[in-house]
Design an enzyme around this catalytic site. Structure first.
Site, PDB file in Angstrom:
ATOM      1  N   HIS A   1       0.911  22.838  11.190  1.00  0.00           N
ATOM      2  CA  HIS A   1       1.009  24.230  11.656  1.00  0.00           C
ATOM      3  C   HIS A   1       0.704  25.202  10.513  1.00  0.00           C
ATOM      4  O   HIS A   1      -0.043  26.171  10.669  1.00  0.00           O
ATOM      5  CB  HIS A   1       2.427  24.510  12.169  1.00  0.00           C
ATOM      6  CG  HIS A   1       2.707  24.022  13.543  1.00  0.00           C
ATOM      7  ND1 HIS A   1       1.960  24.371  14.635  1.00  0.00           N
ATOM      8  CD2 HIS A   1       3.703  23.204  14.010  1.00  0.00           C
ATOM      9  CE1 HIS A   1       2.474  23.805  15.722  1.00  0.00           C
ATOM     10  NE2 HIS A   1       3.525  23.082  15.361  1.00  0.00           N
TER      11      HIS A   1
ATOM     12  N   HIS B   1       4.039  17.276  10.550  1.00  0.00           N
ATOM     13  CA  HIS B   1       3.829  18.129  11.727  1.00  0.00           C
ATOM     14  C   HIS B   1       3.855  19.608  11.345  1.00  0.00           C
ATOM     15  O   HIS B   1       2.932  20.367  11.670  1.00  0.00           O
ATOM     16  CB  HIS B   1       4.917  17.829  12.762  1.00  0.00           C
ATOM     17  CG  HIS B   1       4.773  18.567  14.048  1.00  0.00           C
ATOM     18  ND1 HIS B   1       4.152  18.025  15.151  1.00  0.00           N
ATOM     19  CD2 HIS B   1       5.167  19.810  14.415  1.00  0.00           C
ATOM     20  CE1 HIS B   1       4.170  18.899  16.146  1.00  0.00           C
ATOM     21  NE2 HIS B   1       4.781  20.000  15.719  1.00  0.00           N
ATOM     22  N   GLU B   2       4.912  20.010  10.652  1.00  0.00           N
ATOM     23  CA  GLU B   2       5.037  21.427  10.289  1.00  0.00           C
ATOM     24  C   GLU B   2       3.969  21.837   9.280  1.00  0.00           C
ATOM     25  O   GLU B   2       3.478  22.973   9.306  1.00  0.00           O
ATOM     26  CB  GLU B   2       6.437  21.718   9.754  1.00  0.00           C
ATOM     27  CG  GLU B   2       7.571  21.445  10.737  1.00  0.00           C
ATOM     28  CD  GLU B   2       7.403  22.143  12.085  1.00  0.00           C
ATOM     29  OE1 GLU B   2       6.789  23.232  12.144  1.00  0.00           O
ATOM     30  OE2 GLU B   2       7.885  21.591  13.094  1.00  0.00           O
TER      31      GLU B   2
ATOM     32  N   GLU C   1      -0.472  23.474  18.194  1.00  0.00           N
ATOM     33  CA  GLU C   1       0.187  22.174  18.272  1.00  0.00           C
ATOM     34  C   GLU C   1      -0.800  21.039  18.017  1.00  0.00           C
ATOM     35  O   GLU C   1      -0.440  20.007  17.443  1.00  0.00           O
ATOM     36  CB  GLU C   1       0.845  22.013  19.650  1.00  0.00           C
ATOM     37  CG  GLU C   1       1.874  20.912  19.726  1.00  0.00           C
ATOM     38  CD  GLU C   1       3.032  21.098  18.762  1.00  0.00           C
ATOM     39  OE1 GLU C   1       3.570  20.071  18.292  1.00  0.00           O
ATOM     40  OE2 GLU C   1       3.409  22.256  18.461  1.00  0.00           O
TER      41      GLU C   1
END
Length: 503
Positions: free
Chosen positions: A268, A264-265, A294
């Site tokens: 980003h 997820h990170e 997101e």
């Protein structure tokens, strides 16, 4: 025009340097700083935030922008120079409504509130942080009132993250998603539950971290321009386009928790690393919106990281890393386990189907707090009641309840959680568009290759930074407006296959 534009860029880069230094202080605060440093760190960050705000809102920048707007009115809307002036003007008009005094108070409060949240979690005692949350709500209302009149008090806070978005536009989107999710959850609950106990054996921290790093390097996260560290709550932060850092939190008894947050990170971070270097140090050097940001995190975490194609390649690799924990486990049983649908107390551990219900609970509670319909000390009970009614589960403590997310305790409230659901919706639009343009992507993922997907995302989304609004960008790469159809189709197709609901 050229001289004025050069002057503007020099001023903006100077401001960006101050803001980036503040980001570095924040990264240190969340990763390495000793707890007793919170008071001084809040003062330091407040000083830098005030300086940056004062410089950005100076009349000299306003005059430069007015001159440049006249000079560029006949230039193409999509040109870099026109976009820089347009976006900077929009940010300037917003910033001049907020007094420097407020910026100082907010920054000092954010550090104190975060430190109180850490203590509250350690002691499972909401009352420790409750007074700070009340101040946060007061500050959030004060901020919103700088932009009155408004349709809803949360609208100015939402538009900090999602330009053009407001409560009245979000509610129908949430309603449509919820109406699609509830029957899907009901149907899945009638099916046999996959065995996922092997995911909760002991998985050594270093091996978890090493495997996650191997995957995100394959994705394309550039470690010459980034790094990963540990923190209580995973986050991404950048000091420049060439210094984009991520963190994770490893639970040795829950493999997929850390792994999914790493993906997820990295999503980003790759977005930021993919922004055109021409924009570094300017207001264009960030994502189009938090929802778009997101969407990239959720795309890599879920549409890629929970897919059959991805694990077709990486499951044998994982099994070599954890042979004891995964002994006798097939890739099919592993896929069913990591995609298991079951209500959970923790948002970041939620499956794809129930995840948005967590977001909607927070969104509704934020509105109640801002509207004055809910008192802070009643928040834990309101939280627990919503989990009981919406997910049929009940938190046994506040750590798994109202204290689980850092968001309300380190910034204003009312402007963030909706972006997670918007990100889910947009992630499906992005992936559908990428696959329709480059159908070979799925086969490449099966072979552990992600270059084509990353290149498509870079050229269609990342490189533009925030030249375009979220709605403009969505229309640009899909030729459509925001719609939940692709997302709901993705969920129903995927979980029909996993749970064999057609049988």
């Amino acid at each position: 025009m050229k001289d004025d534009l050069t002057k503007l860029k020099h001023k903006l880069i100077e401001i960006s340097d101050i803001e980036s230094t503040n980001n570095l202080l924040e990264w240190d605060e969340l990763v390495y700083m000793p707890p007793k440093g919170a008071y001084a760190r809040g003062r330091q960050k407040a000083t830098l935030a005030r300086l940056a705000h004062e410089k950005f809102t100076s009349p000299s920048i306003g005059k430069l922008l007015d001159k440049l707007l006249l000079s560029t009115k006949n230039l193409p809307y999509e040109s870099d120079d026109t976009s820089l002036i347009r976006v900077t003007k929009r940010e300037y008009e917003k910033a001049i409504k907020v007094p420097p005094r407020f910026i100082t108070v907010l920054e000092e409060h954010k550090s104190a509130s975060y430190e109180a949240w850490c203590r509250a979690r350690e002691e499972d005692n909401f009352s420790i942080v409750a007074p700070y949350l009340q101040t946060t709500i007061d500050l959030s209302r004060e901020y919103a009132n700088f932009f009155s009149p408004y349709e809803h008090i949360a609208d100015p806070l939402i538009q900090n993250e999602e330009y053009g978005m407001k409560v009245s536009l979000l509610r129908p989107v949430f309603k449509e998603i919820k109406e699609g999710i509830v029957p899907l959850v009901k149907e899945i609950s009638s099916k046999a539950e996959p065995d996922d106990q092997f995911l909760f054996k002991s998985y050594p921290q270093k091996k978890q971290l090493d495997f996650g790093l191997k995957v995100i390097k394959a994705f394309g996260y550039n470690f010459k321009r980034g790094r990963q560290d540990l923190s209580i709550h995973p986050f991404t932060i950048n000091m420049s386009l060439d210094d984009v850092r991520i963190t994770t939190n490893v639970n040795k008894n829950s493999f997929f928790e850390s792994f999914s947050s790493t993906l997820h990170e990295a999503g980003h971070a790759m977005y930021v690393q993919g922004i055109s270097s021409k924009f570094d140090g300017t207001p264009l050097a960030k994502g189009a919106s938090m929802g778009i940001h997101e969407s990239q995190a959720r795309l890599w975490e879920n549409l890629v990281g929970r897919s059959d194609a991805f694990w077709h390649y990486f499951f044998p690799v994982l099994k070599n890393v954890f042979p004891h924990q995964l002994n006798g486990i097939t890739v099919e049983s592993f896929l069913r386990a990591i995609n298991k649908v079951k209500p959970t107390l923790i948002r970041t551990e939620a499956d794809e189907v129930t995840y948005n219900l967590h977001v909607m609970i927070r969104f509704d509670l934020e509105l109640d707090l801002l509207e004055g319909n809910l008192e802070v000390m009643d928040l834990p009970d309101a939280w627990n009641a919503r989990y009981a009614s919406d997910l049929n589960i009940f938190p046994s403590n506040n750590i798994n309840g109202v204290l689980q997310d850092v968001h309300w305790y380190c910034d204003l409230i009312g402007g963030g959680f909706q972006s997670y659901t918007l990100g889910n919706v947009i992630s499906a639009l992005c992936y559908d568009s990428a696959i329709s343009t480059c159908p070979e992507i799925a086969e490449e993922i099966k072979n552990g290759k992600f270059d084509t997907l990353l290149d498509w995302l870079k050229s269609n989304i990342y490189t533009h930074g925030c030249k375009f609004t979220a709605s403009e960008l969505i229309h640009k790469f899909t030729a459509e407006q925001l719609s939940v159809k692709s997302y709901m189709k993705y969920l129903y197709t995927k979980y029909d296959r996993i749970y064999q609901m057609s049988n």
